[in-house]
Design a protein around this motif. Structure first.
Motif, mmCIF file in Angstrom:
data_model
loop_
_atom_site.group_PDB
_atom_site.id
_atom_site.type_symbol
_atom_site.label_atom_id
_atom_site.label_comp_id
_atom_site.label_asym_id
_atom_site.label_seq_id
_atom_site.Cartn_x
_atom_site.Cartn_y
_atom_site.Cartn_z
ATOM 1 N N ARG A 35 -5.929 8.137 -7.640
ATOM 2 C CA ARG A 35 -4.681 8.740 -8.130
ATOM 3 C C ARG A 35 -3.929 9.466 -7.021
ATOM 4 N N GLN A 38 -2.476 7.055 -4.398
ATOM 5 C CA GLN A 38 -1.267 6.388 -4.899
ATOM 6 C C GLN A 38 -0.065 7.324 -4.806
ATOM 7 N N GLU A 39 -0.290 8.595 -5.131
ATOM 8 C CA GLU A 39 0.796 9.581 -5.044
ATOM 9 C C GLU A 39 1.232 9.753 -3.587
ATOM 10 N N SER A 42 3.317 6.821 -2.415
ATOM 11 C CA SER A 42 4.661 6.797 -2.996
ATOM 12 C C SER A 42 5.611 7.758 -2.297
ATOM 13 N N ARG A 58 -2.906 1.244 2.079
ATOM 14 C CA ARG A 58 -3.035 0.212 1.041
ATOM 15 C C ARG A 58 -4.396 -0.468 1.121
ATOM 16 N N LEU A 61 -6.764 1.886 -0.418
ATOM 17 C CA LEU A 61 -6.577 1.901 -1.873
ATOM 18 C C LEU A 61 -7.222 0.669 -2.504
ATOM 19 N N LYS A 65 -10.168 0.732 -5.323
ATOM 20 C CA LYS A 65 -10.029 0.058 -6.610
ATOM 21 C C LYS A 65 -11.181 -0.910 -6.839
ATOM 22 N N ASN A 185 4.636 3.568 -14.167
ATOM 23 C CA ASN A 185 3.701 4.278 -13.290
ATOM 24 C C ASN A 185 2.257 3.943 -13.650
ATOM 25 N N GLU A 188 1.567 0.429 -12.418
ATOM 26 C CA GLU A 188 1.377 0.390 -10.972
ATOM 27 C C GLU A 188 -0.001 0.927 -10.590
ATOM 28 N N SER A 189 -0.468 1.944 -11.313
ATOM 29 C CA SER A 189 -1.754 2.564 -10.986
ATOM 30 C C SER A 189 -2.920 1.614 -11.187
ATOM 31 N N GLU A 253 -0.802 -5.841 0.617
ATOM 32 C CA GLU A 253 -0.661 -6.015 -0.836
ATOM 33 C C GLU A 253 -1.209 -7.362 -1.272
#
Length: 395
Positions: A35, A38-39, A42, A58, A61, A65, A185, A188-189, A253
């Motif tokens: 979380r 991701q913040e 952004s 990324r 992240l 995940k 949001n 996206e998360s 990505e």
């Protein structure tokens, strides 16, 4: 502290971004790390000076995940489990906040009889019948802030990932932009990207040969940056084909297996209440809504609103990117339509019908909008359109 993050640190990060970075570095639990990262991402400006940092984050992240998914699979069997077999020709899901009108819309579109005004914790299905096409519509439990942090929320978002089309239900009695931003949001998360085009790159792993990059003319970074990024993902042999302008972050990505690209439309409910017209205009004219090809105001309580509801089945069908093709049998009678993806050719159709139709194909006759006159003779490369009727002749 992860000092590797400081190597590419740009000098123009905002105070908010620096605070987000600190929260991420101090996060202890896996959900909190995801979380806060991701913040942080952004809040980092997207420009040349931050490309490597954003790509690096990324990558991190993506790994977090993957770690979270592995933990979820180990826990599988505990808590609430959602499973609904897909039925019909396609599946759409109705997603919205609590009391947004999802159940009323499901009842209006299908023969389902959900409990109106009662919070649901299960997937509620119904079937939309559009001129012989069966579209399964599924109401998903309400989405809420940080839904991805709860078992129920993750299960609901997981059901969204399996759908062919997402229908966002927006309540015009409340702030429509707040609702839309909250839902997007949450999407996206969990790696759900709505109405967005995947990065123009294909990465195929190979057994040897190192990293080969085709189309690097489109690359905004150095080849070595791409190679290094792939190495960080444990990829040492691959063919990377780039077909459009691309940044390092886009390649990161593309490497994130948790990301899925889906199409979505918006159906607004409660269009009969005072102030709903103003709220609809705010939504329709906002920048965040421009990515949606269809935004429809409705109400199940007045005649004008129900008129729009009745126009939804063909619009939903069109948004799915499907067409109906009717095949004539030996007696010249058109059967139930085959539901196919838009862009299908006669060759595609013959292969679906039977291998003999393709191998011994002579010609076909088509009636419909894809030909200039009824019964026109066409070949294998002819592209079919919705409601076409076709009769195939073999040698």
């Amino acid at each position: 502290m992860n000092t590797s993050l400081l190597v590419e640190m740009p000098i123009n990060l905002s105070h908010e971004a620096m605070q987000a970075k600190e929260k991420y570095e101090n996060a202890e639990t896996l959900p909190e790390k995801i979380r806060t990262l991701q913040e942080y991402l952004s809040l980092i400006p997207d420009h040349k000076g931050t490309e490597k940092l954003r790509a690096q984050l990324r990558t991190k992240l993506s790994k977090l995940k993957a770690e979270s998914e592995e933990a979820r699979l180990r826990r599988k069997g505990t808590g609430v489990q959602f499973h609904l077999k897909k039925e019909g020709d396609a599946q759409v899901v109705l997603v919205g906040l609590a009391s947004s009108g999802k159940s009323s819309m499901l009842a209006a579109l299908t023969s389902a009889k959900p409990e109106i005004g009662v919070p649901t914790s299960v997937l509620t299905p119904g079937m939309i019948d559009y001129e012989g096409v069966q579209i399964q519509a599924v109401e998903v439990p309400a989405i809420f802030k940080d839904a991805n942090q709860s078992v129920m929320g993750r299960q609901a978002l997981g059901a969204v990932r399996n759908a062919d089309l997402i229908i966002l239900i927006i309540d015009l009695m409340r702030d429509p932009l707040r609702q839309l931003k909250l839902i997007l949001n949450e999407f996206e998360s969990t790696g759900i990207k709505l109405n967005k085009i995947p990065p123009p790159v294909e990465i195929k792993k190979t057994g040897s040969g190192g990293i080969q990059i085709i189309g690097d003319i489109h690359l905004e970074n150095e080849r070595q940056d791409v190679v290094q990024l792939l190495f960080e993902h444990g990829i040492h042999n691959a063919v990377v084909t780039i077909s459009g302008k691309i940044k390092l972050e886009d390649i990161a990505e593309a490497l994130d297996r948790s990301i899925i690209y889906l199409n979505g439309i918006i159906i607004c409910t409660k269009g009969d209440v005072k102030g709903s017209a103003e709220n609809f205009d705010r939504l329709q004219n906002s920048s965040i809504a421009k990515r949606f090809p269809l935004i429809v105001p409705t109400s199940v309580l007045n005649e004008e609103g129900m008129k729009n509801v009745k126009t939804l089945p063909p619009r939903i069908f069109h948004s799915l990117g499907l067409i109906r093709v009717y095949t004539k049998d030996e007696k010249g009678v058109a059967r139930r339509p085959m539901v196919l993806r838009r862009g299908v050719t006669v060759q595609d159709l013959t292969k679906m019908l039977h291998k003999d139709f393709f191998q011994h194909f002579k010609h076909a006759k088509v009636w419909g909008t894809s030909v200039k006159h009824s019964g026109a003779q066409v070949g294998l490369t002819h592209t079919l359109e919705d409601a076409d009727v076709i009769q195939v002749y073999i040698k």
